[in-house]
Design an enzyme around this catalytic site. Sequence first.
Site, PDB file in Angstrom:
ATOM      1  N   GLU A 150      -0.490  -0.120   5.314  1.00 27.93           N
ATOM      2  CA  GLU A 150       0.204   0.974   4.609  1.00 27.93           C
ATOM      3  C   GLU A 150      -0.281   1.008   3.173  1.00 27.93           C
ATOM      4  OE1 GLU A 150       4.485   1.248   4.655  1.00 27.93           O
ATOM      5  OE2 GLU A 150       4.553   0.447   6.688  1.00 27.93           O
ATOM      6  N   GLU A 168       7.153  -5.235   7.566  1.00 22.74           N
ATOM      7  CA  GLU A 168       7.694  -5.675   6.269  1.00 22.74           C
ATOM      8  C   GLU A 168       8.848  -6.652   6.456  1.00 22.74           C
ATOM      9  OE1 GLU A 168       8.461  -2.063   3.997  1.00 22.74           O
ATOM     10  OE2 GLU A 168       6.393  -2.062   3.321  1.00 22.74           O
TER      11      GLU A 168
HETATM   12  C1  BG6 Z   1       7.275   0.946   3.640  1.00 26.97           C
HETATM   13  C2  BG6 Z   1       7.755   1.185   5.031  1.00 26.97           C
HETATM   14  O1  BG6 Z   1       8.296   0.284   2.977  1.00 26.97           O
HETATM   15  O2  BG6 Z   1       7.014   2.020   2.802  1.00 26.97           O
HETATM   16  C3  BG6 Z   1       7.665   2.607   5.511  1.00 26.97           C
HETATM   17  O3  BG6 Z   1       7.162   0.315   5.956  1.00 26.97           O
HETATM   18  C4  BG6 Z   1       7.956   3.538   4.366  1.00 26.97           C
HETATM   19  O4  BG6 Z   1       8.522   2.749   6.600  1.00 26.97           O
HETATM   20  C5  BG6 Z   1       6.892   3.340   3.308  1.00 26.97           C
HETATM   21  O5  BG6 Z   1       8.072   4.867   4.729  1.00 26.97           O
HETATM   22  C6  BG6 Z   1       6.958   4.288   2.134  1.00 26.97           C
HETATM   23  O6  BG6 Z   1       8.224   4.276   1.591  1.00 26.97           O
HETATM   24  P1  BG6 Z   1       9.083   5.601   1.399  1.00 26.97           P
HETATM   25  O7  BG6 Z   1      10.379   5.109   0.966  1.00 26.97           O
HETATM   26  O8  BG6 Z   1       8.377   6.386   0.362  1.00 26.97           O
HETATM   27  O9  BG6 Z   1       9.097   6.264   2.710  1.00 26.97           O
END
Ligand code: BG6
Length: 477
Positions: A374, A180
């Site tokens: 993701e 990211e």
């Molecule tokens: C992304 C990141 O922003 O979202 C992860 O690459 C992160 O590291 C994921 O965990 C989900 O976000 P969160 O804040 O719910 O953990």
Amino acid sequence: MSGFPKDFLWGGATAANQCEGAYDLGGRGLANVDFIPHGVDRFPVMMGTKQMLEFESTHYYPAKEGIDMYHRYKEDIALFAEMGFKVYRLSIAWSRIFPKGDELHPNEEGLKYYEDLFKECRKYGIEPLVTITHFDCPIHLSIEYGGWKNRKLIDLYKRLVTVLFTRYKDLVKYWLTFNEINIIMFAPFMGAGLLIDNEETKEQDQYLAVHHELVASAWATKIAHEINPENMVGCMLAAGANYPYSCRPEDVFKAMQNERQNYFFIDVQSRGYYPTYILKEFERKNISINISDEDREILRENTVDFVSFSYYSSRVTATDPEILSKETSGNMFSGIKNPYLEESEWGWQIDPLGLRTTLNNLYDRYQKPLFIVENGLGAIDTPNEDGSINDDYRIEYLRAHVKAMRDAIEIDGVDLIGYTPWGCIDLVSASTGEMSKRYGFIYVDRDDFGNGTLSRTKKKSFEWYKKVIATNGNDLE
Ligand code: BG6
């Protein structure tokens, strides 16, 4: 028959700082991520505006122990294999390899740790997909060098990647340079180890850090291809289609501008040069970046092999001040509530069609293979008395998103090569530091304050995802 290609890479994703723990074992040095506490100070520390560079007994630091994957990776990878993973996305902790970041020689214990882990993946035919930097930066580099705003980090990163590509030549083929990358603009300490001392120079420092990461990323691509021409190197964007709140031309224009704020990074990594719109913005804002001839050449000649991204939600842009006051949350991005969408318990708006839009936007723009690295639903899971977890809400979320991917492939012709849902095993939340914000197919017994046995339990979604993989996305029921 499903529209997924037969070699589609189904799997799951984690990051070192959110699951490994063992922050002081194996010769590992301390990193920025270790110092980001749970609780009210988390946000200002992530932003770099509050500096807490010593562990304080009044605070709890979830990255220190994570879910103890450092010791339990064999058990966890066996569970991934049971689900049928073809790929497992994980990240390297830089400070395991170079504890301070600027040593001349790597830490053998750290290298060996990942070597064993990759071998464990290979044992099950799982392809590792390795993020070289997922938010972590050795703390020594933040304190002594100022983090990524210092050009010297390019050379230190080159040293790191040369070691990684050489040592893991026969074990790893898929690499991501920076997780990211656009997060630098939202959370500069977490994203780039920047400590913000002066609000006035903040944006200048952020763009400087961005430039250094972009150049480092291009160098990494070059080095990766030289060491093994089969290496596939990708960039990684926190993505999400930007919708105008209304068809007012001002809203539409602003949404396009907001979109570019994020595309900018990938424009450079995928097309090989700075787009004119950002150069104009630098001029207007008096941001000065020394882009050398060598930088330009490296960027131009070493574009990425594929474009990867995270997608949790779409975003909404408005210009009307009254509408603007209706903020909601989502990743590091806060935005306006979309009245047509449901939202998660954390206020992240759920928009599967937005994933299809995002896929199309990115494919139209770059014409390179795409990889969703993701996606998922952060939710509270409450185990039943017998310990089972019926996470139908998660299945529903994922099913809708997988359908959207299928449509993008089958109907729109997007070239999508893989899917690694986030937090395939429950881990620490990046934005909140909570464990109770769970994404996994595997439940980990741990609460927000470090209590629990750390035992692993399969959720209902485990069996669902296993079937999805086994049928190559044909059976989503
Ligand atoms: C992304 C990141 O922003 O979202 C992860 O690459 C992160 O590291 C994921 O965990 C989900 O976000 P969160 O804040 O719910 O953990």
